[in-house]
Design a protein around this motif. Structure first.
Motif, mmCIF file in Angstrom:
data_model
loop_
_atom_site.group_PDB
_atom_site.id
_atom_site.type_symbol
_atom_site.label_atom_id
_atom_site.label_comp_id
_atom_site.label_asym_id
_atom_site.label_seq_id
_atom_site.Cartn_x
_atom_site.Cartn_y
_atom_site.Cartn_z
ATOM 1 N N UNK A 145 36.685 18.654 27.981
ATOM 2 C CA UNK A 145 36.699 17.793 26.793
ATOM 3 C C UNK A 145 37.787 18.265 25.842
ATOM 4 N N UNK A 146 38.633 17.336 25.409
ATOM 5 C CA UNK A 146 39.706 17.646 24.477
ATOM 6 C C UNK A 146 39.133 17.958 23.107
ATOM 7 N N UNK A 147 39.402 19.163 22.625
ATOM 8 C CA UNK A 147 38.872 19.611 21.341
ATOM 9 C C UNK A 147 39.906 19.571 20.222
ATOM 10 N N UNK A 148 41.191 19.685 20.581
ATOM 11 C CA UNK A 148 42.226 19.721 19.563
ATOM 12 C C UNK A 148 43.580 20.024 20.172
ATOM 13 N N UNK A 149 44.556 20.133 19.304
ATOM 14 C CA UNK A 149 45.916 20.447 19.717
ATOM 15 C C UNK A 149 46.503 21.430 18.717
ATOM 16 N N UNK A 150 47.037 22.528 19.225
ATOM 17 C CA UNK A 150 47.672 23.525 18.371
ATOM 18 C C UNK A 150 49.182 23.435 18.516
#
Length: 148
Positions: free
Chosen positions: A114-119
């Protein structure tokens, strides 16, 4: 050491949820989204899974320099397919090492597919500087005898 989960919580509301695009959408849609949101990359998602990433660098190298049309080219033709990801349990230092070694500017955070975020590299550098500042303050307190 700060974890990715802690870092994602610190991001402002506008940048907390990563912007995504489908692989069959046109490149013009991706660059329009990047301009509108003032971001340097868009994750390519299909069926809820990260299948690629398109950055400004991809656009310049694979579209502009090759004279291709943004309106008629699907994102899947220019996206980076092998996307390095991290989990929310990685540390800032681990992420910086991954980005430095891989010459990456963006790092998707994925937990249990599951995609949680992008840094971004900027997110990590800002936090590394803040960590250094906190360490210096603690050392100064210790030297002054203020810390127990």
């Amino acid at each position: 050491m700060t974890t990715v989960a802690e870092l994602l919580k610190l991001k402002d509301e506008q940048h907390r949820t990563p912007h995504t695009i489908g692989p069959d959408q046109m490149v013009i849609d991706a660059i329009t989204l990047m301009k509108k949101e003032n971001i340097g990359a868009v994750l390519v998602v299909q069926g809820g899974k990260v299948v690629g990433i398109v950055s400004e660098r991809d656009y310049v190298r694979k579209m502009e320099l090759e004279g291709r049309a943004s309106a008629g080219t699907p994102v899947s033709e220019i996206m980076t397919h092998d996307v390095q990801t991290v989990t929310s349990q990685h540390t800032v230092q681990q992420c910086m090492n991954i980005m430095t070694n891989g010459r990456l500017r963006h790092l998707p955070v994925v937990d249990d597919e599951k995609l949680m975020g992008l840094l971004s590299i900027g997110d990590l550098v800002k936090e590394a500087i803040a960590e250094q500042r906190r360490l210096i303050e603690k050392m100064q307190e210790y030297i002054r005898g203020e810390s127990y």
